[in-house]
Design a protein around this motif. Structure first.
Motif, mmCIF file in Angstrom:
data_model
loop_
_atom_site.group_PDB
_atom_site.id
_atom_site.type_symbol
_atom_site.label_atom_id
_atom_site.label_comp_id
_atom_site.label_asym_id
_atom_site.label_seq_id
_atom_site.Cartn_x
_atom_site.Cartn_y
_atom_site.Cartn_z
ATOM 1 N N UNK A 40 0.861 -1.055 -0.305
ATOM 2 C CA UNK A 40 -0.104 -0.100 -0.298
ATOM 3 C C UNK A 40 1.024 1.471 0.541
ATOM 4 N N UNK A 41 1.720 1.554 0.835
ATOM 5 C CA UNK A 41 2.280 2.174 1.023
ATOM 6 C C UNK A 41 3.574 2.452 -0.426
ATOM 7 N N UNK A 42 4.031 1.598 -1.596
ATOM 8 C CA UNK A 42 4.285 1.219 -2.753
ATOM 9 C C UNK A 42 3.075 2.484 -3.613
ATOM 10 N N UNK A 43 2.440 1.456 -4.053
ATOM 11 C CA UNK A 43 1.211 2.358 -4.788
ATOM 12 C C UNK A 43 1.226 3.675 -3.928
ATOM 13 N N UNK A 44 0.862 3.842 -3.120
ATOM 14 C CA UNK A 44 0.945 5.659 -2.545
ATOM 15 C C UNK A 44 1.916 6.183 -2.974
ATOM 16 N N UNK A 45 3.208 6.044 -3.165
ATOM 17 C CA UNK A 45 4.302 6.269 -3.785
ATOM 18 C C UNK A 45 4.210 6.999 -5.051
ATOM 19 N N UNK A 46 3.547 5.834 -5.563
ATOM 20 C CA UNK A 46 3.479 5.335 -6.963
ATOM 21 C C UNK A 46 2.624 6.718 -8.048
ATOM 22 N N UNK A 47 1.374 6.584 -7.071
ATOM 23 C CA UNK A 47 0.346 6.403 -7.936
ATOM 24 C C UNK A 47 0.550 8.674 -7.922
ATOM 25 N N UNK A 48 1.338 9.097 -6.704
ATOM 26 C CA UNK A 48 1.583 10.529 -5.981
ATOM 27 C C UNK A 48 3.070 11.295 -7.230
ATOM 28 N N UNK A 50 3.877 9.352 -9.996
ATOM 29 C CA UNK A 50 3.747 9.442 -11.712
ATOM 30 C C UNK A 50 1.786 9.773 -12.122
ATOM 31 N N UNK A 51 1.419 9.978 -11.202
ATOM 32 C CA UNK A 51 -0.550 10.576 -11.218
ATOM 33 C C UNK A 51 0.296 11.562 -11.764
ATOM 34 N N UNK A 52 -1.086 11.810 -12.894
ATOM 35 C CA UNK A 52 -1.015 13.548 -13.296
ATOM 36 C C UNK A 52 -2.382 14.193 -12.351
ATOM 37 N N UNK A 53 -2.868 14.049 -11.807
ATOM 38 C CA UNK A 53 -3.818 14.576 -10.402
ATOM 39 C C UNK A 53 -2.278 15.893 -10.298
ATOM 40 N N UNK A 54 -2.779 17.024 -9.868
ATOM 41 C CA UNK A 54 -4.170 17.168 -9.959
ATOM 42 C C UNK A 54 -4.784 17.930 -11.721
ATOM 43 N N UNK A 55 -3.774 17.882 -12.664
ATOM 44 C CA UNK A 55 -4.279 18.178 -14.384
ATOM 45 C C UNK A 55 -5.452 17.710 -14.369
ATOM 46 N N UNK A 56 -5.326 16.358 -13.574
ATOM 47 C CA UNK A 56 -7.185 15.612 -13.551
ATOM 48 C C UNK A 56 -7.633 15.642 -12.700
ATOM 49 N N UNK A 57 -8.388 16.066 -12.662
ATOM 50 C CA UNK A 57 -9.486 16.238 -11.209
ATOM 51 C C UNK A 57 -9.202 14.200 -10.984
ATOM 52 N N UNK A 59 -7.783 12.462 -11.503
ATOM 53 C CA UNK A 59 -7.045 11.070 -12.453
ATOM 54 C C UNK A 59 -6.882 9.990 -10.530
ATOM 55 N N UNK A 60 -7.434 9.771 -9.665
ATOM 56 C CA UNK A 60 -7.354 9.311 -8.322
ATOM 57 C C UNK A 60 -8.615 8.588 -8.153
ATOM 58 N N UNK A 61 -9.728 8.722 -8.857
ATOM 59 C CA UNK A 61 -11.122 8.357 -8.349
ATOM 60 C C UNK A 61 -11.169 6.612 -7.985
ATOM 61 N N UNK A 62 -9.952 5.761 -9.212
ATOM 62 C CA UNK A 62 -10.659 4.350 -9.002
ATOM 63 C C UNK A 62 -10.124 3.961 -7.730
ATOM 64 N N UNK A 63 -8.759 4.638 -6.864
ATOM 65 C CA UNK A 63 -9.071 4.074 -6.107
ATOM 66 C C UNK A 63 -9.139 4.522 -4.191
ATOM 67 N N UNK A 69 -6.434 9.439 0.153
ATOM 68 C CA UNK A 69 -6.126 10.072 0.791
ATOM 69 C C UNK A 69 -4.433 10.038 1.085
ATOM 70 N N UNK A 70 -3.921 9.126 1.052
ATOM 71 C CA UNK A 70 -2.264 8.853 1.098
ATOM 72 C C UNK A 70 -1.986 9.462 -0.141
ATOM 73 N N UNK A 71 -1.948 9.421 -0.753
ATOM 74 C CA UNK A 71 -1.579 10.307 -1.968
ATOM 75 C C UNK A 71 -2.222 10.967 -1.993
ATOM 76 N N UNK A 72 -2.447 11.886 -2.373
ATOM 77 C CA UNK A 72 -2.673 13.517 -1.996
ATOM 78 C C UNK A 72 -2.704 14.074 -1.226
#
Length: 91
Positions: A40-48, A50-57, A59-63, A69-72
């Motif tokens: 879970x820690x690794x997944x949060x770090x990868x999403x944070x 490499x994710x395109x948030x906040x460019x796409x509001x 982008x994290x809805x599937x989580x 919350x951890x990613x944000x």
């Protein structure tokens, strides 16, 4: 990113995998990241990272909400660390 994460966490390789699953699996084998308590820690770090948030509001809805919350929470910290690293290189 999901393909890379699957490799990092020891999950099976997707059918349409190109190279990132192998890259993730190799990193996991060398670094010790392939432990369930770290997934879970690794997944949060990868999403944070490499994710395109906040460019796409959306982008994290599937989580799931707790992971989202951890990613944000990580995004500003990673931006700050990246900003500091760029200034150290320039000096």
């Amino acid at each position: 990113m999901e393909e890379h994460l699957a490799g990092l966490t020891g999950q099976s390789e997707p059918e349409d995998s190109v190279v990132w699953h192998s890259v993730g699996a190799n990193i996991a084998a060398l670094s010790g990241w392939s432990t369930p308590e770290r997934h879970e820690a690794l997944e949060a770090a990868l999403h944070a990272r490499f994710g395109n948030h906040p460019d796409d509001d959306q982008a994290l809805d599937h989580l799931p909400a707790p992971l989202q919350e951890r990613v944000l929470a990580l995004i500003p910290l990673m931006r700050e660390a990246n900003h500091s690293a760029h200034h150290e290189v320039a000096d």
